[in-house]
Design an enzyme around this catalytic site. Sequence first.
Site, PDB file in Angstrom:
ATOM      1  N   ASP A 145       0.821  -1.205   0.000  1.00 49.57           N
ATOM      2  CA  ASP A 145       0.000   0.000   0.000  1.00 49.57           C
ATOM      3  C   ASP A 145       0.859   1.260   0.000  1.00 49.57           C
ATOM      4  OD1 ASP A 145      -2.618   0.885  -0.138  1.00 49.57           O
ATOM      5  OD2 ASP A 145      -2.765   1.239   2.012  1.00 49.57           O
ATOM      6  N   HIS A 150      -8.737  10.741  -0.531  1.00 49.20           N
ATOM      7  CA  HIS A 150      -9.311   9.445  -0.167  1.00 49.20           C
ATOM      8  C   HIS A 150      -9.880   9.603   1.239  1.00 49.20           C
ATOM      9  CE1 HIS A 150      -9.318   4.891  -0.055  1.00 49.20           C
ATOM     10  NE2 HIS A 150      -9.416   5.189   1.242  1.00 49.20           N
ATOM     11  N   LEU A 151     -11.191   9.817   1.323  1.00 45.99           N
ATOM     12  CA  LEU A 151     -11.836  10.150   2.589  1.00 45.99           C
ATOM     13  C   LEU A 151     -12.777   9.032   3.010  1.00 45.99           C
ATOM     14  CD1 LEU A 151     -12.765  13.864   1.772  1.00 45.99           C
ATOM     15  CD2 LEU A 151     -10.631  12.984   2.749  1.00 45.99           C
ATOM     16  N   ASN A 179     -13.234   6.071   6.745  1.00 48.56           N
ATOM     17  CA  ASN A 179     -12.917   5.898   8.156  1.00 48.56           C
ATOM     18  C   ASN A 179     -11.426   6.124   8.385  1.00 48.56           C
ATOM     19  OD1 ASN A 179     -13.822   5.248  10.852  1.00 48.56           O
ATOM     20  ND2 ASN A 179     -12.644   3.368  10.650  1.00 48.56           N
ATOM     21  N   MET A 220     -19.990   9.091   9.303  1.00 48.07           N
ATOM     22  CA  MET A 220     -20.419  10.455   9.032  1.00 48.07           C
ATOM     23  C   MET A 220     -21.931  10.582   8.960  1.00 48.07           C
ATOM     24  SD  MET A 220     -17.968  12.536   9.166  1.00 48.07           S
ATOM     25  CE  MET A 220     -18.984  13.915   8.633  1.00 48.07           C
ATOM     26  N   ASN A 262     -19.623   9.713  -1.259  1.00 47.85           N
ATOM     27  CA  ASN A 262     -21.029   9.656  -0.849  1.00 47.85           C
ATOM     28  C   ASN A 262     -21.508  10.798   0.037  1.00 47.85           C
ATOM     29  OD1 ASN A 262     -21.582   6.952  -2.029  1.00 47.85           O
ATOM     30  ND2 ASN A 262     -20.064   6.285  -0.513  1.00 47.85           N
TER      31      ASN A 262
END
Length: 279
Positions: A28, A88-89, A91, A163, A215
């Site tokens: 990653d 990149h939003l 958790n 959220m 979202n």
Amino acid sequence: PLHNPANLMGIEVAEKLFPGVPNVAVFDTAFGMGMPPEAFMYALPYELYEELKIRRYGFHGTSHKYIARKTAEYLGKPQGELNSVTMHLGNGSSMSCVKNGTCFDTSMGLTPLEGLIMGTRCGSIDPAIVPFIQEKKGYSPAEADAVMNKKSGLLGICGFTDMRDVHAEIEKGNKRAALALQMLVRSIRKTLGAYIFLLDGKPDAIVFTAGIGENDPIVRAAVCEGLEGLGIKLDHKENDTRKPGARTISTPDSRIRVLVIPTDEELEIAEATLRVLGK
């Protein structure tokens, strides 16, 4: 330190269950290897880098790499000419500054704890806080690490990590939920501003992705609010409309495009595996 033991366990189990079948490790952190030294080095004694390899690695690399490729395709330009900011939003949240198609800077560091405020992670804080709370609370290093990784962020401020719950609490008048949202948006905007400047004020696009990025129109609108002077103009109707696939949520006269592109880390991992195997 957090993820490697579990990853190694997966490899060991796979070797037992599928003897003779190649295992491919898709790191990653690979996308972050494109950063220049002034981006990945910490201003610590240089021997700590030489001896312990302490540096900024960056995470969510499979997502940021995938989004960089998809952004270039969406804009119809070669990836090697792409300058963009990927958010990149979710958790877990991170941002990547992409210059000429590669990672020029990223918000996460030696571990995924650095950078933005997240669901349970505190993000960047004054490092002196760690020994301070260890002394005052009697925490061990492991206990202090657990506080920062598992008990902080949105959870630590208002008690919620999703959220959707945060927005619902704000509607009920929960001031700490409102504070958590304000803190989250502020941390994103601070990093966005820095990355726009690293790109000489001329990114081709800023891109929202992952669970919140794809979202949550409230967060997207708050991040972009008041940035018209930088060339970012949000189309609020497009932002509030849910649509599948990659899309533009900025106005036609926005100098910097604002995009929403769904990420696909699993596909990026699969394609990287095929490349490694030469297929």
